[in-house]
Design a protein around this motif. Sequence first.
Motif, PDB file in Angstrom:
ATOM      1  N   ALA A 222       0.738  -1.281  -0.270  1.00 23.97           N
ATOM      2  CA  ALA A 222       0.454  -0.423  -0.446  1.00 23.97           C
ATOM      3  C   ALA A 222       0.939   1.425  -0.260  1.00 23.97           C
ATOM      4  O   ALA A 222       0.566   2.374  -0.457  1.00 23.97           O
ATOM      5  CB  ALA A 222      -0.814   0.207   1.147  1.00 23.97           C
ATOM      6  N   PHE A 223       1.727   0.990   0.283  1.00 24.01           N
ATOM      7  CA  PHE A 223       2.554   3.002   0.940  1.00 24.01           C
ATOM      8  C   PHE A 223       3.316   2.942  -0.351  1.00 24.01           C
ATOM      9  O   PHE A 223       4.302   3.395  -0.865  1.00 24.01           O
ATOM     10  CB  PHE A 223       3.379   2.635   2.457  1.00 24.01           C
ATOM     11  CG  PHE A 223       2.844   3.006   3.203  1.00 24.01           C
ATOM     12  CD1 PHE A 223       2.561   4.232   4.167  1.00 24.01           C
ATOM     13  CD2 PHE A 223       2.372   1.666   4.449  1.00 24.01           C
ATOM     14  CE1 PHE A 223       1.929   4.573   4.903  1.00 24.01           C
ATOM     15  CE2 PHE A 223       1.152   2.182   5.349  1.00 24.01           C
ATOM     16  CZ  PHE A 223       1.330   3.818   5.605  1.00 24.01           C
ATOM     17  N   GLY A 224       3.666   1.184  -1.160  1.00 22.74           N
ATOM     18  CA  GLY A 224       4.815   1.762  -1.939  1.00 22.74           C
ATOM     19  C   GLY A 224       3.876   2.253  -3.147  1.00 22.74           C
ATOM     20  O   GLY A 224       4.519   2.916  -4.307  1.00 22.74           O
ATOM     21  N   THR A 225       3.103   1.453  -3.525  1.00 27.38           N
ATOM     22  CA  THR A 225       1.875   1.802  -4.167  1.00 27.38           C
ATOM     23  C   THR A 225       1.512   3.551  -4.051  1.00 27.38           C
ATOM     24  O   THR A 225       1.354   4.506  -4.714  1.00 27.38           O
ATOM     25  CB  THR A 225       0.899   1.430  -4.553  1.00 27.38           C
ATOM     26  OG1 THR A 225      -0.058   1.466  -3.463  1.00 27.38           O
ATOM     27  CG2 THR A 225       1.074  -0.092  -5.378  1.00 27.38           C
ATOM     28  N   VAL A 226       1.223   4.051  -2.682  1.00 27.51           N
ATOM     29  CA  VAL A 226       0.498   5.253  -2.613  1.00 27.51           C
ATOM     30  C   VAL A 226       2.522   6.029  -3.009  1.00 27.51           C
ATOM     31  O   VAL A 226       1.823   7.522  -4.055  1.00 27.51           O
ATOM     32  CB  VAL A 226       0.705   5.707  -1.251  1.00 27.51           C
ATOM     33  CG1 VAL A 226       1.233   6.735  -0.411  1.00 27.51           C
ATOM     34  CG2 VAL A 226      -0.246   5.271  -0.131  1.00 27.51           C
TER      35      VAL A 226
END
Length: 390
Positions: A222-226
Amino acid sequence: MYRVRDDYRRSQAAIAALFCCLGFQYATWVSRIPALKTGLDLSEAQLGLLLMVCGAGAAISFPLVAVLTKRLGSRRLALLSALGLGVVLLALSVTPNYPVTLLIVCCDGIAVGCLNVAMNAQAAALEVKYRRTTMAKMHATFSAGSLFAALLASGVTSLSSALPSHFVTATALLALLVLGASGGLLTDDAPSAEPAVPVAEKKSRGLTLPTRVTIWMGLAMAFGTVTEGAMNDWSALYLKDVAGAAAHLAPLGIAVVSVMMVLARLFADGWRTKWGDDRIVRVGSALAGAGLALALLVGGVVPALIGFACVGLGIAAVTPCVYVAAARQGSDALALVAAMGTTGLLAGPAVIGFIADGTGLAWGMGAVAASALIVSLCATRIRFPALAEA
């Protein structure tokens, strides 16, 4: 030996075709958003809702994808969902009104969610079966499909602005890709790394509760795609409004990030073999966060571009590595991690916008740097599979 090598290359090409399908289909209809907006007489708010519905369809597809993967297997699910994406294009070419378009685009999101999980399961199974790293190259193929779709859209619209002619052509090409992929896909998914369970439990085809490791994987995704999504949406505006770049230089932010990501994904499989997935994710995401944070502190156009390059280089291999680790935990874990990644890609840029509205875009970009650093922290709680594990 030659037979094994040929089988590997045939399967690799088939799975790459699936990644190309997804990038090609999505970029095809997104490239014609102006035509859809004009044809349906949409307002900016209606267009924004249309895009959100697509992402929401992919995000909420998690329960369906988990069940279908168990029932059909990744091979059949990949082929069916890829064909479904072609049907979506045909439906969009003749959509009569806005409500029907919302329904079609929601179905597109669900099909995207299905294919996303199935093709990553296939790629993970390929790595396990032949003990060779290839996931990063597959994600680079997705970008290549998007580029091809953009070029096709430009060529077709120069001849005719009609949506049906464009989308029928694109659907025919999708069908050829699916046909070419069908013969080389793997029939078995990657073996799960989960502990053995009783036979009676194995027969269950419903959802299972995520493990702690799966949750850490989902957070990392999730934070990578953010980080990825926010860089695409806000880098140009940061260069223009904060760094003071001229208008013609502002798009360089997106270009730098995109080029570095494609190049990194082409070479990342070799890095994974040499250094391991855990180090690639931890060091790469730390480089992305620290490089961007330092660029924001220094200020200026050139430092910003260098920071953006660090983000593209460092974050490129995160999603391929996390997908491999999630696939080893089973279909439920892979579906949940993919859904969280889609949610981050959908919600992340909007959250950054809220932060920027309240405190300024520099602080918003600082949140992007923090997201990359959080990925590095999450990676310390994930057990990434070694290539020799089969």
